[in-house]
Design an enzyme around this catalytic site. Structure first.
Site, PDB file in Angstrom:
ATOM      1  N   ARG A 153       0.820  -1.231   0.000  1.00  0.00           N
ATOM      2  CA  ARG A 153       0.000   0.000   0.000  1.00  0.00           C
ATOM      3  C   ARG A 153       0.853   1.279   0.000  1.00  0.00           C
ATOM      4  O   ARG A 153       0.448   2.307   0.538  1.00  0.00           O
ATOM      5  CB  ARG A 153      -0.945   0.047   1.213  1.00  0.00           C
ATOM      6  CG  ARG A 153      -1.940  -1.054   1.273  1.00  0.00           C
ATOM      7  CD  ARG A 153      -2.998  -0.978   0.175  1.00  0.00           C
ATOM      8  NE  ARG A 153      -3.876  -2.124   0.306  1.00  0.00           N
ATOM      9  CZ  ARG A 153      -3.611  -3.329  -0.228  1.00  0.00           C
ATOM     10  NH1 ARG A 153      -2.536  -3.516  -0.991  1.00  0.00           N
ATOM     11  NH2 ARG A 153      -4.435  -4.334  -0.048  1.00  0.00           N
ATOM     12  N   SER A 176     -10.792  -0.424   4.341  1.00  0.00           N
ATOM     13  CA  SER A 176     -10.033  -0.507   5.595  1.00  0.00           C
ATOM     14  C   SER A 176      -9.474   0.868   5.947  1.00  0.00           C
ATOM     15  O   SER A 176      -8.898   1.541   5.095  1.00  0.00           O
ATOM     16  CB  SER A 176      -8.857  -1.468   5.451  1.00  0.00           C
ATOM     17  OG  SER A 176      -9.337  -2.752   5.170  1.00  0.00           O
ATOM     18  N   GLU A 217      -4.461   3.758   6.171  1.00  0.00           N
ATOM     19  CA  GLU A 217      -4.406   3.496   4.731  1.00  0.00           C
ATOM     20  C   GLU A 217      -5.159   4.631   4.020  1.00  0.00           C
ATOM     21  O   GLU A 217      -4.791   5.074   2.941  1.00  0.00           O
ATOM     22  CB  GLU A 217      -5.084   2.145   4.449  1.00  0.00           C
ATOM     23  CG  GLU A 217      -5.026   1.740   2.993  1.00  0.00           C
ATOM     24  CD  GLU A 217      -5.501   0.305   2.760  1.00  0.00           C
ATOM     25  OE1 GLU A 217      -5.273  -0.570   3.623  1.00  0.00           O
ATOM     26  OE2 GLU A 217      -6.113   0.085   1.709  1.00  0.00           O
TER      27      GLU A 217
HETATM   28  C1  LIG Z   1     -15.780  -0.347   0.044  1.00  0.00           C
HETATM   29  C2  LIG Z   1     -14.313  -0.138  -0.191  1.00  0.00           C
HETATM   30  C3  LIG Z   1     -13.466  -1.229  -0.290  1.00  0.00           C
HETATM   31  C4  LIG Z   1     -12.092  -1.048  -0.531  1.00  0.00           C
HETATM   32  N1  LIG Z   1     -11.286  -2.150  -0.648  1.00  0.00           N
HETATM   33  C5  LIG Z   1      -9.983  -1.990  -0.970  1.00  0.00           C
HETATM   34  C6  LIG Z   1      -9.134  -3.132  -1.170  1.00  0.00           C
HETATM   35  O1  LIG Z   1      -9.559  -4.271  -1.073  1.00  0.00           O
HETATM   36  N2  LIG Z   1      -7.836  -2.896  -1.483  1.00  0.00           N
HETATM   37  C7  LIG Z   1      -7.329  -1.631  -1.627  1.00  0.00           C
HETATM   38  O2  LIG Z   1      -6.142  -1.508  -1.956  1.00  0.00           O
HETATM   39  N3  LIG Z   1      -8.107  -0.548  -1.430  1.00  0.00           N
HETATM   40  C8  LIG Z   1      -9.411  -0.697  -1.111  1.00  0.00           C
HETATM   41  N4  LIG Z   1     -10.212   0.405  -0.907  1.00  0.00           N
HETATM   42  C9  LIG Z   1      -9.630   1.758  -0.965  1.00  0.00           C
HETATM   43  C10 LIG Z   1      -9.790   2.445  -2.332  1.00  0.00           C
HETATM   44  O3  LIG Z   1     -10.669   1.753  -3.152  1.00  0.00           O
HETATM   45  C11 LIG Z   1      -8.441   2.535  -3.020  1.00  0.00           C
HETATM   46  O4  LIG Z   1      -7.526   3.218  -2.217  1.00  0.00           O
HETATM   47  C12 LIG Z   1      -8.562   3.249  -4.378  1.00  0.00           C
HETATM   48  O5  LIG Z   1      -7.374   3.042  -5.108  1.00  0.00           O
HETATM   49  C13 LIG Z   1      -8.841   4.738  -4.249  1.00  0.00           C
HETATM   50  O6  LIG Z   1      -9.183   5.235  -5.521  1.00  0.00           O
HETATM   51  P1  LIG Z   1      -9.858   6.662  -5.732  1.00  0.00           P
HETATM   52  O7  LIG Z   1      -9.841   6.952  -7.197  1.00  0.00           O
HETATM   53  O8  LIG Z   1     -11.187   6.689  -5.094  1.00  0.00           O
HETATM   54  O9  LIG Z   1      -8.836   7.607  -4.998  1.00  0.00           O
HETATM   55  P2  LIG Z   1      -9.115   8.859  -4.026  1.00  0.00           P
HETATM   56  O10 LIG Z   1      -9.789   8.368  -2.791  1.00  0.00           O
HETATM   57  O11 LIG Z   1      -9.791   9.947  -4.768  1.00  0.00           O
HETATM   58  O12 LIG Z   1      -7.640   9.291  -3.682  1.00  0.00           O
HETATM   59  C14 LIG Z   1      -6.802   8.458  -2.921  1.00  0.00           C
HETATM   60  C15 LIG Z   1      -5.386   9.037  -2.979  1.00  0.00           C
HETATM   61  O13 LIG Z   1      -4.885   8.888  -4.298  1.00  0.00           O
HETATM   62  C16 LIG Z   1      -4.370  10.125  -4.764  1.00  0.00           C
HETATM   63  N5  LIG Z   1      -4.629  10.180  -6.209  1.00  0.00           N
HETATM   64  C17 LIG Z   1      -5.807   9.963  -6.821  1.00  0.00           C
HETATM   65  N6  LIG Z   1      -5.672  10.066  -8.159  1.00  0.00           N
HETATM   66  C18 LIG Z   1      -4.378  10.386  -8.381  1.00  0.00           C
HETATM   67  C19 LIG Z   1      -3.601  10.655  -9.559  1.00  0.00           C
HETATM   68  N7  LIG Z   1      -4.138  10.601 -10.782  1.00  0.00           N
HETATM   69  N8  LIG Z   1      -2.309  10.973  -9.403  1.00  0.00           N
HETATM   70  C20 LIG Z   1      -1.733  11.037  -8.164  1.00  0.00           C
HETATM   71  N9  LIG Z   1      -2.408  10.784  -7.027  1.00  0.00           N
HETATM   72  C21 LIG Z   1      -3.707  10.462  -7.131  1.00  0.00           C
HETATM   73  C22 LIG Z   1      -5.130  11.192  -4.000  1.00  0.00           C
HETATM   74  O14 LIG Z   1      -4.376  12.388  -3.902  1.00  0.00           O
HETATM   75  C23 LIG Z   1      -5.319  10.523  -2.643  1.00  0.00           C
HETATM   76  O15 LIG Z   1      -4.215  10.759  -1.801  1.00  0.00           O
HETATM   77  C24 LIG Z   1     -11.578   0.245  -0.655  1.00  0.00           C
HETATM   78  C25 LIG Z   1     -12.438   1.368  -0.545  1.00  0.00           C
HETATM   79  C26 LIG Z   1     -13.790   1.166  -0.326  1.00  0.00           C
HETATM   80  C27 LIG Z   1     -14.711   2.351  -0.223  1.00  0.00           C
END
Ligand SMILES: Cc1cc2nc3c(=O)[nH]c(=O)nc-3n(C[C@H](O)[C@H](O)[C@H](O)COP(=O)(O)OP(=O)(O)OC[C@H]3O[C@@H](n4cnc5c(N)ncnc54)[C@H](O)[C@@H]3O)c2cc1C
Length: 302
Positions: free
Chosen positions: A152, A203, A293
């Site tokens: 992560r 998480s 995380e």
């Molecule tokens: C129900 C649920 C289940 C989940 N299960 C998992 C799992 O099993 N495994 C797991 O790894 N994660 C899990 N997650 C967490 C989440 O899905 C991941 O972290 C996902 O990658 C976040 O994507 P996002 O586009 O929503 O990012 P955001 O929440 O919008 O941003 C997260 C971070 O990424 C950065 N970011 C976003 N886009 C960019 C870009 N283009 N360039 C640079 N930085 C960027 C942002 O600045 C921020 O710090 C879960 C979340 C939920 C709600």
């Protein structure tokens, strides 16, 4: 723009300025304007792993929404704004193995690279060939080793001004039907744990790498809960009575101690208070610091 409309928690104050761009040219132009105006900027994806402050975010909040996915044999390319699930589905439909265990992880492909997303024993770094970025100066490509992926973690968490524009992944030929079956089984388990309408971030805390824990803590963790060399934070949290804890409108799930959700009307202040309380209980009981995380936006640095 109220960022509560852009986060799955449904929490977050206004962005001073919010810009979405669906092409690299438009995005670079917006970013250059932000930079030459001396305005600070931050980047978000789909908001599924974000806690945004109730006061909102100063400067410009950028979102890159370009979402094209293409392939050349076993090499798959995705723009950062593509949904990770669309990328998983694309790879399955093309009979390509490597992303199917990530089915059901919400969010964008770009953020999956940022946080090295993964599930069920695999993470996206295993398949990354190159990542295309805007590094605060120019557009360039990083190789997978240059991204410094760990559990992560990636170099992008240390360079928050870098913006991920796209990724190139190498996958392996496989039976599409078999991949779909694996994905469907995983999705069923995930939907039971994280109902589609739940306002959460998955998480809250990272799990702990067993080999890095002090001996006295390792001895307290039963073999049966250890997965892939990691001690689940949920286990430690359960020992300190986390399940069902509440702070205003946010609460810890009754069935999963590492899952906090907004039950209605929750605020970032309440979320942080609950997270701080959980961390301090684990610190007091195990002498350990849990690490989030989930990512914060709009808060002063610690
Ligand atoms: C129900 C649920 C289940 C989940 N299960 C998992 C799992 O099993 N495994 C797991 O790894 N994660 C899990 N997650 C967490 C989440 O899905 C991941 O972290 C996902 O990658 C976040 O994507 P996002 O586009 O929503 O990012 P955001 O929440 O919008 O941003 C997260 C971070 O990424 C950065 N970011 C976003 N886009 C960019 C870009 N283009 N360039 C640079 N930085 C960027 C942002 O600045 C921020 O710090 C879960 C979340 C939920 C709600």
């Amino acid at each position: 723009m109220l960022l509560s409309q852009r986060t799955r928690f449904g929490i977050g104050g206004p962005a001073e300025l919010y810009v979405e761009a669906s092409s690299e040219a438009a995005f670079s132009a917006a970013w250059r304007i932000a930079r030459s105006a001396g305005a600070g900027y931050s980047v978000i994806g789909a908001g599924t792993n974000l806690i945004v402050s109730d006061q909102g975010v100063d400067g410009i909040v950028l979102r890159f929404t370009a979402d094209k996915i293409s392939s050349d044999g076993t090499m798959v390319r995705a723009e950062a704004g593509a949904e990770l699930q669309a990328l998983v589905d694309y790879s399955i439909e093309h009979g390509l193995r490597g992303l199917e265990t990530m089915t059901g992880i919400p969010g964008s492909a770009g953020a999956a690279i940022y946080g090295n997303a993964g599930a069920y024993g695999h993470s996206i770094d295993e398949r990354v060939e190159r990542v295309r970025i805007l590094d605060g100066d120019t557009i360039r490509s990083l190789t997978a080793p240059e991204c410094q992926f760990r559990y992560r973690e990636s170099i992008f968490k240390e360079h928050k001004d870098w913006i991920i524009l796209g990724v190139e992944l190498h996958l392996t030929p496989a039976s599409a039907a078999e991949l779909r079956q694996t994905a469907d089984e995983i999705l069923k388990v995930r939907l039971a744990k994280y109902p589609a309408a739940m306002k959460c971030a998955g998480s809250i805390f990272k799990n702990l790498i067993l080999a890095e824990l002090p001996e006295h803590v390792r001895r307290q963790i039963p073999e049966r809960v250890i997965r892939e060399g990691k001690a689940p934070s949920a286990y430690l949290l359960e020992q300190v009575g986390a399940k069902g804890m509440r702070s205003g409108g946010v609460r810890v799930a009754d069935y999963h101690a590492n899952l906090i959700y907004n039950d209605g009307g929750g605020t970032a202040r309440q979320l942080r208070a609950l997270i701080d309380e959980l961390k301090s209980r684990v610190r007091a009981r195990f002498g350990l610091e849990l690490e989030e995380e989930v990512q914060y936006l709009g808060f002063p640095p610690d």
